[in-house]
Design an enzyme around this catalytic site. Structure first.
Site, short mmCIF file in Angstrom:
data_model
loop_
_atom_site.label_atom_id
_atom_site.label_comp_id
_atom_site.label_asym_id
_atom_site.label_seq_id
_atom_site.Cartn_x
_atom_site.Cartn_y
_atom_site.Cartn_z
N ASP A 197 0.83 -1.21 0.00
CA ASP A 197 0.00 0.00 0.00
C ASP A 197 0.86 1.26 0.00
O ASP A 197 2.04 1.22 0.38
CB ASP A 197 -0.90 0.02 1.24
CG ASP A 197 -1.93 -1.10 1.20
OD1 ASP A 197 -2.26 -1.57 0.09
OD2 ASP A 197 -2.39 -1.51 2.29
N1 URA Z 1 -1.38 -6.05 3.62
C1 URA Z 1 -1.88 -4.80 3.65
O1 URA Z 1 -2.96 -4.56 4.18
N2 URA Z 1 -1.16 -3.84 3.05
C2 URA Z 1 0.03 -4.03 2.47
O2 URA Z 1 0.63 -3.09 1.97
C3 URA Z 1 0.54 -5.35 2.45
C4 URA Z 1 -0.19 -6.34 3.04
#
Ligand code: URA
Length: 238
Positions: free
Chosen positions: A101
């Site tokens: 993310d």
């Molecule tokens: N899980 C998430 O919620 N975000 C990420 O960036 C990676 C795994």
């Protein structure tokens, strides 16, 4: 000999689906002749030209990035935000292996090796991904067990995970949890905590398989060694 759409996808030029579209549209030439048939077999002696670009053979690049916050894990962004590709100053076109993310930090592999990418993100490869999450609230031992046994996200139970409580900050009412998963569902870690009523305040991918970014500051990257690439291949070919 390999199927041509696989060779194009593995070169990192585009996805297999797009490669198939290009083939059907007559945008692919093999040794000077247009080839439209999906599944045409080629080998490393063939010269493949896609949309006028000569497909480079066997020039693979593997990068390990410590992804900082505030960067998207795509090759371009419609909101003009900085991408992980903007951080890497090399002439080769590479792509992130999976997603982190915008606000997640930590281990991210980038490569133009489509075969390795597909292997690593395929659910059957069972690659361990270790995350450290700082969450709002004091997590209960019962909820740690639930993370391990599986919670329902998007209507489906998550598979068995490892979870360890690292710290409870009673004053600030936050907890730090180490969570190892081997699936790679969309926003999986955040959704797992949300399913139990906790908001994730910070998230770092501490390890992907055996790789960590302890020697890299956020935004820094290095090339993977041949040994590391071979080790990754051994994990997907188990
Ligand atoms: N899980 C998430 O919620 N975000 C990420 O960036 C990676 C795994």
């Amino acid at each position: 000999m390999e199927r041509i759409q696989k060779v194009i996808a593995n070169s990192g030029y585009t996805s297999r689906r797009k490669a198939e579209e290009l083939l059907v549209k007559g945008k692919v030439k093999v040794n000077g002749k247009v080839v439209r048939e999906l599944g045409t077999l080629v080998d490393s002696n063939d010269t493949i030209i896609v949309e006028g670009h000569v497909l480079k053979k066997d020039e693979k690049t593997y990068i390990l990035l410590n992804k900082p916050r505030g960067v998207v894990t795509t090759t371009s962004d419609d909101k003009n935000r900085k991408t992980v590709i903007d951080l890497i100053d090399i002439p080769t076109r590479i792509y992130p292996v999976g997603r982190l993310d915008y606000d997640t930090t930590g281990v991210l592999i980038l490569t133009n090796d489509g075969e390795l990418t597909n292997g690593l993100i395929h659910p059957s490869s069972n690659i361990d991904k270790l995350y450290i999450a700082k969450i709002k609230g004091l997590i209960s031992p019962e909820h740690i067990k639930r993370l391990v046994s599986g919670v329902i996200i998007d209507g489906k139970k998550t598979s068995k995970a490892k979870a360890k409580l690292k710290k409870l900050d009673k004053k600030k009412e936050t907890s730090i949890v180490e969570l190892t998963i081997h699936e790679g569902r969309n926003h999986q870690v955040k959704k797992m905590f949300e399913a139990l009523g906790y908001e994730v305040l910070k998230l770092k991918r501490e390890r992907f398989a055996f790789l960590d970014v302890k020697s890299l500051k956020p935004g820094e990257y290095r090339y993977l060694t041949i040994k590391e690439v071979k080790k990754l291949y051994s994990l997907i070919n188990k």
